[in-house]
Each structure stands twice: as structure tokens, then as C-alpha cells.
Scaffold this active site. Sequence first.
Site, PDB file in Angstrom:
ATOM      1  N   GLY A 270      12.284   3.834  18.097  1.00 20.53           N
ATOM      2  CA  GLY A 270      11.849   3.027  19.219  1.00 20.53           C
ATOM      3  C   GLY A 270      11.064   3.771  20.268  1.00 20.53           C
ATOM      4  O   GLY A 270      10.835   3.252  21.367  1.00 20.53           O
ATOM      5  N   GLU A 312      14.611   7.559  13.636  1.00 25.98           N
ATOM      6  CA  GLU A 312      13.766   6.714  12.783  1.00 25.98           C
ATOM      7  C   GLU A 312      12.496   6.264  13.514  1.00 25.98           C
ATOM      8  O   GLU A 312      12.296   5.076  13.760  1.00 25.98           O
ATOM      9  CB  GLU A 312      14.567   5.488  12.311  1.00 25.98           C
ATOM     10  N   GLY A 314       8.646   5.146  13.932  1.00 25.02           N
ATOM     11  CA  GLY A 314       7.589   4.571  13.102  1.00 25.02           C
ATOM     12  C   GLY A 314       6.330   4.422  13.912  1.00 25.02           C
ATOM     13  O   GLY A 314       5.313   5.030  13.649  1.00 25.02           O
ATOM     14  N   CYS A 390      -7.183 -21.387  15.521  1.00 25.82           N
ATOM     15  CA  CYS A 390      -7.032 -22.643  16.256  1.00 25.82           C
ATOM     16  C   CYS A 390      -5.759 -22.638  17.090  1.00 25.82           C
ATOM     17  O   CYS A 390      -4.864 -23.481  16.910  1.00 25.82           O
ATOM     18  CB  CYS A 390      -7.037 -23.819  15.284  1.00 25.82           C
TER      19      CYS A 390
END
Length: 495
Positions: A270, A312, A314, A390
Site C-alpha cells: 500500500g 507486498e 505493487g 458515454c
Amino acid sequence: MADNPLAPAWLSAPDDANAFAQGVWPKNLHRTDDGSVVFAGVNLTQLAARRGTPLYVLDEGEVRERAARVRAAFTSAFERVGSTAEVYYAGKAFLSTEIARWVTEEQLRIDVASGGELAVVLAAGVDPARLGFHGNNKSRDEIDRAVDAGVGTIVIDSEQEIERVAAAASAHGRVQRVRLRVRSGVHAHTHDFLATAHEDQKFGVALADVERLVAGIRGQKSLEFVGLHCHIGSQIFGSDGFAESAARLIAVHARLLAGGAVPELNLGGGFGIAYTAADEPDEIEKLAQHIAQVVAAECENLDIPVPVVAFEPGRYIVGPAGITLYTVGTTKSVVLDGDGAPAQRLYVSVDGGMSDNARPALYGADYSARLVGRASDVEPVLVRVAGKHCESGDIVVDAEYLPGDVAPSDLLAVAATGAYCWSLSSNYNYLPRPAVVAVRDGHDRVIVRGETEDDLLARDVGARLSTAVPSEAQRDVDAPGPLARADRAAQGDQK
């Protein structure tokens, strides 16, 4: 120039709208004397002409460098307190076989969260013993595949998974290493959808239930309990949340030692990155040192050894190394009330949108953009970069200053799109997903092929790609089944 009153408070008008903010844009990206932009030695105008837009572009060298940096930061910090650290690359940020090879070659492990991610990593030739398998609702088939493949650690996310993982391990004659995911109750300073350790959410188990559930794990002969796991959220700039979560987990970790070994503690990932010049995340070395100091101090207070601590990351590894290229299609000025006086915002619409970057629509995420096909000395204006879908919420960059002469056919780049853009991409409005191109040392190569409309139609059983006579296989698909034939006969249909 003065700030536009419609701009958010954090965004200031730049002195030079051609400049790239350090820390936001990839380190190997720069503008040349003729105004064009080169990324890892590759001219972006020429790249867009060859590969088309939208296009994800990723600097292989910077991904590798950031992977090595985070591993070195945590290894060094925990060596100072008498332990070591393991770093898993969080594959959900962006995963392909090439990415898996890059991070593995930089000595990282990999975290996967589905059978599909597992398949990609195994196809890359990664040793399954170096994998962790996450997920709050892993299917029995996914668990079985992970155990059969020899995945190093499975993270148990609920009480039901204890029996499921144990049964799969027993069936394959294995003793499966497992962690137990815990909600530490620490609220990360981030968007609610990204905060994952508070009590009212789907991940993990409550701290109060840990000792009972670990006893259940230890009671299974086919399971080996190796430690607790917690992930407090994403896009976190400081270390205080990690430190508080670690302190709470270590208190439980210490009590678990009475029942057997607990060699590891996984504090998740994180770590935040800068998407705009207003973002100021802590350096990874500072984060690592603070977390290691807190872990060591808590362990000393409880008179227990410092465990192996795993992380961890990323986004930190892959996010800043990527950009997305777009071609401007239309521009449109709107006049609004800005603090009691008329103010203008220029809408700049590009050939992609929420299908290739869902984060602004999902989280209200902010990004930075620049013209990269040319430079301009025209005074900057406030723009909103919009997609072609859209949806009124189809915004790529909510607020940015670009040269006032931005026009159709201009080449535009958005920074820090290496993480959670390709991996969250979709085919909304039947837009094919863009290709991913790796650049390094003046060379580019496709690492994920872009989709075509034929690719999309190939999944549509009723599609007709040509007027040719249907193939035998297609006639088989089209042939009415027995119930349909019976219905036709009942209605007098003799065809």
C-alpha cells in the site's frame, strides 16, 4: 499567470506547462530541444505512429530499479534489527509474464489473488514456491490448483478456508504453508474503498478470533501455520499506520508463540506514489526504517525474537514507471461561475478513457498530463481531460494546466499509469484494450498485445465476421437443439 478559480486548491498554474514534475513522471522521460519527448531513449511521437493510441508504455529499467530498491530498503532495515525481510510483488497492480520475470529476476516473490493471476505467473516460469496466494473468496478449484502447483503460502481469509485448504493439501499429500489474514482495526489515511483493515469490510478475520482460528489451523495435519497477515490499505504516504498495525499484530503474534513457532509476519503493501506535484509520499527507505524500528521495539518489550517480516508492494514498483499515450480528438470550452466572475474550463477529449483508466471514476483519483508531441509557449489554461465513453463521469484527468493551443491530433501523455490501469481495464462501449509496450535503451517491444474489434467479436457467438458460408463448426453452433426442433415441429415448421 493567475490560478483559474475553477481549479482545485492543490493545483497551481505552472510557470512552464511543458515541464515534467520530478517524482511524478518517469525518471527516464525528458523533452528534447525540438519539443518532442523521449522515454527511455524512445521518441514518443514515433512510437505512437508505429503502435497507435491509446497505448500503455512502461520503462522496464525503472520497474527493475524500483523492485531492487524496495527489496534493498526493507532487507537493510530489518538486518539492522537482527532479522530479515521478504518482498512480494503484488501482481494485482499489473501482471504479465514479462513483469513476472522482471520482478523475479530482481529477487522478489510474487503475490497472486486469483487462478488467472496464478496461471500467468506459472506461464512465466516462476518457481511456485516463491508465490503467495490471496483472496477473500478463493474457489475450491483455485485452492486445489494452488496446492497442486506447489504455491509457497496460501493466505487464509476466513474460517471456512481452513477446512478447504486442509482438504486440498491432504488430497495432494502435502503440508501447505498458510498465513491468516487479520483486520488490525487500523484505518489507513486513504479512500474508503482502498482502506482494507477496518472492521466493516470483506477481508480477513477480527483480532479477537485469531487465537481460536490459529488453533484450528494447527489442528490440521496438512497445514503449517507460519504467521499473520494484514493489509491496511493502498496509496498510503506515511509509516504511522503501518507502525500501529504492526504493534497490534505483534501483541497477538507473541501470544501465539505459546502454541508453536510463528516465524513470519506479513504487513502487506500500500505504499503510495506521486500522481501530481501536490503528492509527497515518504521515501521507501524512510518507511522501511521506521517500520523496522517499531517492530523491533515491540518485540523487545514482549521479549520475543523479531520475526521475518514480509511486505507486498505493487503500485510503488510499477506505477511511476508507466505512462499512457492518447491522441486528442476534440476540444470544447465551457464558461462557468468562478467566485462570482465568469471562468473557463477547456474539455480535451482523447481516444481512450475509463475503459483504460477506471481509477478516476472509481476513486476520484487525480492524475497529471502533458503534451508530448510538441512544446508550446502559449499561456496555459485549465483543462479537464475527458474520455470518449458515454458517461459524464468518464474523466481521465480532472484538472490540469496545458498550453492554450492544445488541439485535435495532439499527442497527450498521462503520468503514473503503470499500476491499476491495464489491470482494471474493460471493453466498455466495445473499445478494445490497448497494447502494453516496454521501452528500454532506445528500443520498444510489445509485452501485451492490444485487442482488436475482431477479438471482441470472436467471443460473441452470434457475430458474423464475414458473409462467407459458415464453417462446419459454425453450423454446429447454429444448429437447433432437440428442444428447438421439437418446438418447430409442433408449430408446423418443416424446415
